[in-house]
Design a protein around this motif. Sequence first.
Motif, short mmCIF file in Angstrom:
data_model
loop_
_atom_site.label_atom_id
_atom_site.label_comp_id
_atom_site.label_asym_id
_atom_site.label_seq_id
_atom_site.Cartn_x
_atom_site.Cartn_y
_atom_site.Cartn_z
N LYS A 145 0.83 -1.19 0.00
CA LYS A 145 0.00 0.00 0.00
C LYS A 145 0.87 1.25 0.00
O LYS A 145 1.97 1.25 0.56
CB LYS A 145 -0.95 0.00 1.20
N PRO A 146 0.40 2.34 -0.61
CA PRO A 146 1.19 3.58 -0.69
C PRO A 146 1.12 4.37 0.61
O PRO A 146 0.36 4.05 1.53
CB PRO A 146 0.52 4.34 -1.83
N CYS A 196 4.46 5.67 -3.65
CA CYS A 196 4.46 4.21 -3.66
C CYS A 196 5.84 3.69 -4.05
O CYS A 196 6.70 4.45 -4.53
CB CYS A 196 3.42 3.67 -4.64
N TYR A 249 -2.75 2.94 -6.01
CA TYR A 249 -2.12 3.00 -7.32
C TYR A 249 -2.42 1.71 -8.06
O TYR A 249 -2.77 0.69 -7.46
CB TYR A 249 -0.60 3.22 -7.21
N SER A 308 -3.55 -1.64 -6.00
CA SER A 308 -2.96 -1.91 -4.69
C SER A 308 -4.02 -1.79 -3.61
O SER A 308 -5.14 -1.34 -3.85
CB SER A 308 -1.84 -0.92 -4.39
N SER A 325 -4.08 3.18 0.95
CA SER A 325 -3.19 3.69 1.98
C SER A 325 -3.95 3.82 3.30
O SER A 325 -5.18 3.72 3.35
CB SER A 325 -2.64 5.06 1.58
#
Length: 518
Positions: free
Chosen positions: A245-246, A268, A315, A325, A328
């Motif tokens: 995860k970003p 990311c 992303y 993904s 966040s």
Amino acid sequence: MVWIIVAVCEELRVNRCRTEEYKCYQTPGGRSCGCWLAGQSGVSGQGSYPKPSISISPGGVIPWGGNVTIRCWHQRLGMKILLYKDGAGNYLTYTDPAGSEAEFPITSARREHGGSYTCRYSNRSVRAAYSEPSDPVQIIVADPSLPRPSISLNLTSVTASGADATIRCQGQHVDVRFFLHKAGDLNPQRHMDPAGVAAEFHIPTVGQQHGGSYSCSYRPRSEPFISSQPSDPVQLVVAEPSYPKPNISLRPSGRVALGGAVTIRCECQCRGARFLLSKAGDLDTRRSMDAAGDVAEFPIRNVNRGDAGSYSCQYSTTLDPPVWSEPSDPMELVVAEGTDPAGPQQPDLPTTEPEGEEPRNPKPNISLHPSRQLALGGAVTIRCECRCQGARVLLSKAGDPDARRSMDPVGDVAEFPIRSVSQGDAGSYSCQCSTKWDPPVWSEPSDPVELVVSDGTDPAGTQQTDPPTTESEGEEAPPEHPDFTQANITRLALGAVVLLILGPILAEVYYSRPMGAS
């Protein structure tokens, strides 16, 4: 002579015709049956030949006025092919193809073309023999007079694997059957007969196979081959758990005043990804960006109250379909109450709020005790005073989000002690007050106060000298920079006096010497 006789059979419960010498088959849908004279035609109830294959093109729901073709084929030559429609009694039409397949086109589809179709083939001899009926195919015609349904998804943004999803379809009529469609699949995924005007399709434990574009339609139960037009699509995006995860952050960090500017930054461990920024509970604020590197920045140039909320980002690859993904961690954007910083400042608001307006907290005061300048190892208390009762106080340090501290004071003063000052404690501090509502309403930040930490020993060791007496009352001179101006003036004056005294003495000695002395 071949006689084909159609008998009317008892609906949904027919096993044979009214006379023993006729053979009967039930047409698709169970609403009527076809009968033929077995003794003279030579056709048995099971058929003399294997059943043919049948298909329609295009598949799915046919738009009003659209074209559709029914295709029927088998593996024998020299046969004629007949097309049947459920409820029509005898065959609709037939053809004598040169080969073993035939096409039956329907142009400009209307309500009457909707239905269930089969085909069969027979030889061309006087004593005809027939095949078994094909499997049925259905033609569903979309009627534009039926209102289009709406569709919604209980999840926003990208769905994590393993979550539960619910797709809700909403219509305007009762006694309808709802169908859920997935793009790329001609057959409806599921159907439901709700008691009211809406149906909910639950997808427990969402996986990658559930991702895609969904729409829904409905069909009146009294007209099962007439459909509404499909709803607008809704996208169910399932995250790939193997993608890290970003990270999400705000620049600048902390609270943002009305009219201010802030940038939401998403980062990311990837290159050339597509980023999606989402706000909880607000699908209309979603924004996407194709980043050249591993960072995407989403600026908000003029912040208003509607921008406050919880944001997250994700992303994806740029493949088709994309792979997303996990989202966040959420990040909260807090908009402080007050006017646009570029505009005129409002005076302090009265303690009694006008009816219908949202209460605002006035700007708090901040101070340092005992002093703004401290030696290493000393103790200081940062004191924040709000003109309100029962507020929550947040202390912030410029450029250091990790130094934030909050407190719920009993009164209107919050004290944040630093018991052993280090160089890292030096900096500019400010504080804010907020209500304890959800969402909270924040005051504007206080004026900043600077904490200066001087190089030196712990205050328990060598003491600093008192500041010069020339400082005005209420001000403190930094001990590491004493004022030498008065001392230097005194030294210069003494030097001038010495020169004035020595000058006449030296002149007298010089002129009192004998003229011939060497």
